[in-house]
Structure formats: structure tokens, C-alpha cells
Design a protein around this motif. Sequence first.
Motif, short mmCIF file in Angstrom:
data_model
loop_
_atom_site.label_atom_id
_atom_site.label_comp_id
_atom_site.label_asym_id
_atom_site.label_seq_id
_atom_site.Cartn_x
_atom_site.Cartn_y
_atom_site.Cartn_z
N THR A 97 -39.03 -37.27 36.86
CA THR A 97 -37.58 -37.04 36.93
C THR A 97 -36.82 -38.24 36.37
OG1 THR A 97 -37.89 -35.62 38.87
CG2 THR A 97 -35.68 -36.47 38.48
N ALA A 98 -37.35 -39.44 36.61
CA ALA A 98 -36.69 -40.64 36.08
C ALA A 98 -36.73 -40.66 34.56
CB ALA A 98 -37.36 -41.89 36.65
N ARG A 140 -35.34 -31.74 40.84
CA ARG A 140 -36.40 -32.52 40.19
C ARG A 140 -36.73 -31.92 38.83
NH1 ARG A 140 -42.65 -31.51 41.84
NH2 ARG A 140 -42.76 -29.35 41.14
N ILE A 141 -37.25 -32.74 37.93
CA ILE A 141 -37.66 -32.31 36.59
C ILE A 141 -39.07 -32.80 36.35
CG2 ILE A 141 -37.12 -32.34 34.13
CD1 ILE A 141 -34.25 -33.11 34.83
N PHE A 192 -31.77 -35.67 43.69
CA PHE A 192 -33.18 -35.54 44.07
C PHE A 192 -33.81 -36.91 44.28
CE2 PHE A 192 -37.57 -35.75 42.42
CZ PHE A 192 -38.21 -35.03 43.42
N LEU A 193 -33.58 -37.84 43.38
CA LEU A 193 -34.19 -39.17 43.49
C LEU A 193 -33.65 -39.91 44.72
CD1 LEU A 193 -34.17 -40.22 39.73
CD2 LEU A 193 -36.14 -39.52 41.10
N ILE A 194 -32.35 -39.87 44.92
CA ILE A 194 -31.76 -40.58 46.05
C ILE A 194 -32.23 -39.99 47.38
CG2 ILE A 194 -29.56 -40.97 47.25
CD1 ILE A 194 -28.29 -41.48 44.53
N GLY A 232 -47.48 -40.55 36.08
CA GLY A 232 -47.03 -41.05 37.37
C GLY A 232 -46.95 -39.93 38.38
N ASN A 233 -45.76 -39.68 38.95
CA ASN A 233 -45.56 -38.61 39.92
C ASN A 233 -44.23 -37.92 39.64
OD1 ASN A 233 -43.61 -40.37 40.91
ND2 ASN A 233 -44.87 -41.09 42.61
N GLU A 234 -43.80 -37.05 40.56
CA GLU A 234 -42.58 -36.29 40.30
C GLU A 234 -41.35 -37.18 40.21
OE1 GLU A 234 -41.78 -33.57 43.45
OE2 GLU A 234 -42.30 -35.00 45.02
#
Length: 774
Positions: free
Chosen positions: A327-328, A311-312, A41-43, A321-323
Motif C-alpha cells: 500500500t505504501a 489497502r492496495i 488504511f495505513l494509519i 514485503g507485506n500489505e
Amino acid sequence: MIARIASTIAILTFAAAPSACWGQDLSPQQVEQGIVQATRFLISNQLADGGWPEFNAIYPDGVSALVTLALLNSGASPDQPEVARALQFLGRRELEKTYTVSLQTMVFCAANPNKYASQIRRNAEWLGRAQLANGGWSYDQGGGGGDPSNGQFALLALHEAQRSGVANFPADTWRMIFGRARQYWSTLQNRDGSFPYDSDGPGRGSMTCAGIASLVIVGDQLDGLEPTALDSIQCCGGGFSEQDRIAAGLKWLGDNFSVASNPGYQGQHLYYIYALERVGRLTGRRFIGDTDWYRQGSLQLLNLQDNVTGRIVGKSNAYHGNEFTETAFALLFLSKGKRQTVINRLQFGEDQDWRNHPAAVQHLTTYIEQAWKRDLSWQNIELSKAKVADLLESPVLFISGSRAPNLTTGQKQLLKEYVEQGGFIFAEACNGNGCDGLDFERFFQALVVELFGQPLEKISPDHPIWFAESRVTPQDLPSDAWLYGVQTCCRLGVVYSPISLSCRWQLNQPYGIKPEFTAAVQKDLDASTKIGINVVSYATGRELKQKLDSVTVLEEVRNQLPTDRGLFVLPKLQHNAGADDAARAIPNLMQWLDKESPFQLSGERRMIDIDPESLAQYPMVFMHGRGELRLSELQRVALRNYFKNGGFLFADAICADEAFASSFRREMALILGEPFETLPATHPLLTRNFYGFDIRQVNVIDPDLSGDSIVAAQRRIAPRLEVGRVNNRIAVVFSPLDISCALESRHSLQCHGYVREDAARIGINIILFALQQE
């Protein structure tokens, strides 16, 4: 004999084929899948310039730095194209906010501290200048009273910069930074042990985690910078100065524990979860309160994960922060929290005698990380609450004290079972150099005799434990120091030091500015640290269980019948060459078999003579040994007739002893009239055909003891089994590689043989084959 075999087979027929146990609520595979999905998701949302969408222009690159840090900690390589682009993006400019400077520093330390040394030093100097007079940090260098959120990120960054070895502040500068920080966090803490965001405000879970972790960092650093003496080793009288405040914070966190929300505050759920992992790891806790924080936290995060996108996002609408930050934070918890546990420290008694040197095991673990080149964790474990399975979460149990503990009979039995199940006890008396540990020494010497029936013996200077990782000689240690041990089959199961090694581990800072000890003192500290690494490497062979893997606890198989009739018993044959040297090998194998294919069997340890009357009672017998095997002609005749009447012999060479293997082959050739043949890799015995396992490929330890360290390569091979036949029926199966020692405890680092799980599977397959072959 035929009736005995038929009876056993009849019982076996009712045993179901082995099935997987799904009783565990979470597995390492599920966590790994969650990590992969979150990473994907992050990438997939990375921008063309290498960064990620920011949520606040005041903090440029903050989200990008946090996401990159999460990717690196989840196992992504700095050379992976997406991570390389992110690192290039983050290296383009100098940042001027505490959050972003701190995150950028941690990213560069995680990626390649040597490559980014100049940026790390620049950022560390910036953070040093940004520290406020009260010891905290604000959003920038503009002043104000600061807040604990900025404060924890600044300390984490300075801690990583110091660990990297490239932030070379003078000792006085570090002493000033950490001293101010200690005062800040000590002043901020509430009376109930919690930490607020605003001074005198209510405690929050996120800020309490920040406070605990910060006190651990500053306490360890300041104690390391201020040893009692530089020209001698002083082990008692000082101490880790923040323990009471840390304990109060942990108590509040345990009493108010949750993974479903941020205790005491409605928002910032996953920001708190990220801080919770740090507390568990830095304090060596598997449980916070009565909760397994990593297991429950991972379950919570995986339940929050979107199955489609990966995503989490936390339950509260008030993100930190944001999504992508959410997730991070989750990814950092999942990936850093799953580090393998290399050593447990035993907590016993009502006082603190079990941790006279609180940072010692943490320091040793850091040195092991450096030697093994991988991230690891350590834990404290309470003896009063522990079961065998809890102790087996770690392969090594460290016990230290100065006074004689008051252990119950059940607690003593627990320690014995831990060793019998494959665990390893590493113990020391907190003695010498200002400490009086003679009471503990007398207690432990008596305990070993009580539990294992033999005293501690001086370990030979040529034993592999002295060079399992790097060679150390007894002459490198103080004059009154040595290692003592208890042998269990092919390996030591208990190792004891009569002087305090942990005192020396605590004094020997693994990173940052070290005190300027004299050369003789530093040599002592380094040798004692190498001994600690060697003992752990010897005990584990560098093989550790995954964090959430279930533990196999072998329990005694109790006879279900009043007599042996219809009951499968596997006796061992008496002979001259170590007939019972691995005494628990067969009882343990029976326990494995009972777990996999339960039928009427006995785990009784039974030795029988090699004579016609004894052999006739059993369809199958077992033999192992080491040294030269010599059978009499009467014994050869008894075995020859036993095989002709349908009997079966399963045998192995303890620790791959070549003298036993060659003499066993010679004796069997005399009995059978022909030499052994190699069992083909395609033989049904190695498959599931007889309700066993597919063991066509297994793991074997192949040690090389010729150098200054033990090189114990683990290879995947087909099992090396040799067979002897009577009238085209397999009557003997022999393993020249070790099975018995692996069954008795763990696979030994210096022993050529199968890892424990595969040794058990091979044994089970041989038994099931012997009882069912036509």
C-alpha cells in the motif's frame, strides 16, 4: 429588433441545460479519494509504539520507514499525531542495513531536514562507507558484489540528503561516490538497454527503472561538480554524459511497458510501480513509449484497491514485503506522480538540438519549487505527436535551440493555437558563451511575425515580468542580454531571450555542493535563474491545473446557416478607446458558449459602427476598451434608441482600466439619463435560472505591484457587475473588472479581473440572461 430576439430565443429553447462531461476515464478527485483511503488504511494499522508490523526481522523499522515516507508524500504533516509518533519511533535508534538506513534518511529529509540534520548526516556517512569498490551497495557494510535494489535506495537517500543541504560532504567525496555509482550502473546495463537484478541476467522493469533513475541522479550530480570553467560561462561542448544509456533504458521500458505486472519478472509488481513513477518524474516524461504512465498506473492501482479497507496489493503473490509495504508503494506512486506540471520543454527535430542543456529545466523547476514552497514537475513533449490539448497540459512551453527547426505549417499553427488558448511560449536561442544560435534566432523572429503579425519587441525595464517573483534589472544580465516579447491583450504571450538562459540554469545547481565559480559568474547564474522563475511566475500567476484535470480546448464555432437569419452573432462596437484590443475575447466566449449550451451561433469576429442601421441588426452588442472613451452625440442617440427598442449592451474594462470604466459610466449616464446601479448578489442573472451557471461566488485576481515582487492574491467574491435600465428593463451590464483579457488568453498576473473559467461563465450568463429576460 423584437423579431431578431424572438428568433434567437426560439433557437435557444432547444438547447439542453449544461451537463457534466464524463468522457474522462480518471479524475483528480478519484485519485485523491484513493489516496485518502490508502492513508486511512495505513494509519488504522499503526501499532501502539508508532511503527507498523514488520515482515522481516533482519530489516528492523523498514516497513515503518516506508509507510511514514508514503504518508509524508501524500500530504500528511509531520505534526499530525500519527506521523509525529512514527517519527519518534524511527528516531529511537541507529540502523545498520542499507534499505532501512536509506528509508530512514528519506523520511527525515521529507519531514524536517533541519530538525533531523544530525541523523541525516550520520546516515549519509554510513551509506558513503557502505559503498562497495564496484560502486554498488549490498545489504549492509559487510561487502559482497551488491545488487541494484540496494543500490538505488542508497542513491535515492544520498540524493535527498544532498537536496536537503545538511549532508555537507566535501566535493571530492561526492565526486567519488557518484563516480563509482555511474560505473556500477553503466557496467550493469544490458545491451538491449534493460537492467537486470543479477549481472548478465534478463532485464526487469523494476531494475530498469532503478537504473534509469540512478543514471539521471549521478549524471546530473557529476556534470554539476565538473563544470568546464569556473571563471567564465561555457555553454556548449560539454553535456549530460548519461543520455545515451538513459535513452536506451527508456526505449526498452517503452517497448515492454506494463502497469499490470513487472515486465520481465513475475513478482514485485508494486515495487516496480513505485520505481516507474520515479522514472517518469525524473526524466520529464508524460508518456513512456506511447502510454500515459501516470494515468494508466493510477487506474491500475485504484482497480486493485479494496473498497472497504483501502489497502492496495499487487497482482503477484510475491510481495516486496507485506500489505503495508504494498500500500505504501502504491501511495507513493499516486501522491508523487500527481505533482502539477509547471513547464513543458518542446522536443522537435531528429537530433538533440532541443535539449542542449538536458538538466536545465529540471533545475529551474527545483528553484521554482523552492520559491513557491510546493512540489512540482516538468515534462518533455514531442511536437510531432502533440495536439493543442497536450500542449495545454502545462501553462508554459519552453523552446530552445541553436539551429533553425524545420517546422511544418501544421506545427506552426499548433504553436499559435496554444498561445491563443491561453498558453505561454518561453523561448531562447542557445547562443553566446561558446554556442552559435543565430540561425535559431533568425528563425524564431520570423516565426513570431508569421504567427502573431507583429515582431518581438524589447520588454520595458518596468514591466512586471522583471519582478514577478523577485526583482531583477536588465543591468543584472550580461551586456548583450535582454528579454523580448509579444503582447497579447493585457499580458505577454511570448517571451524570448537571445542568450542561453538554460545553460546557466544547468550550471546553477539548486542543491548540494556547488562549483566554486567566481563571484561575477555566480551573479550571472543567479540573475538568469531569477529571470526564469520570474517568467514562469508571470505566465502562470502560480495557478496550475491538476495532473488529471481535463483540458478545455476552444474550437472555432462554424456557421451552420448560409445567412445570419436565426444565427446568434455578438458584434463589437467600434469606438476610439481600444475597441478591438482583446481581439479574440468574443470568438473565445462564443466557443465556451457553444460547449455549454449549443445552439445556432457564430464565433465570427465582427466589428460594427455605432449607428442606427448597424445596431438594428443585432439584439445584443459588446463593447470593451481602455483609455478615455468619447462618443459623439450621434452615437449617443443611436444607442439610446437601440436600448429603447429592446437592445442590450454587454461591456467590460480591459484589465480593469479605470480611465475606460469612469468614462464608460459617464457616457452611459448621458445616454440612459441616470447612473448605473450595482447588480444585487441575489439577482437571477447570477444563478442557473437562465440555463447558465451559479456564479454568485467567483475567483478574482487582485494584484499588488508596489513591492519587489508581484503579490497576486486570488479572492472569492460576488461578481462586480453594474447595470443600466430602460423602462425597468436591464439594457446594459458592465464589468469594471477585466473579463476580456481572461477570455482572450489566461488571466494576467498584473491584471485585476476574473480567472479565465469564471470570466467565461459570467459572459455566458449575461448572454443567456439578455436573450431571455422578460
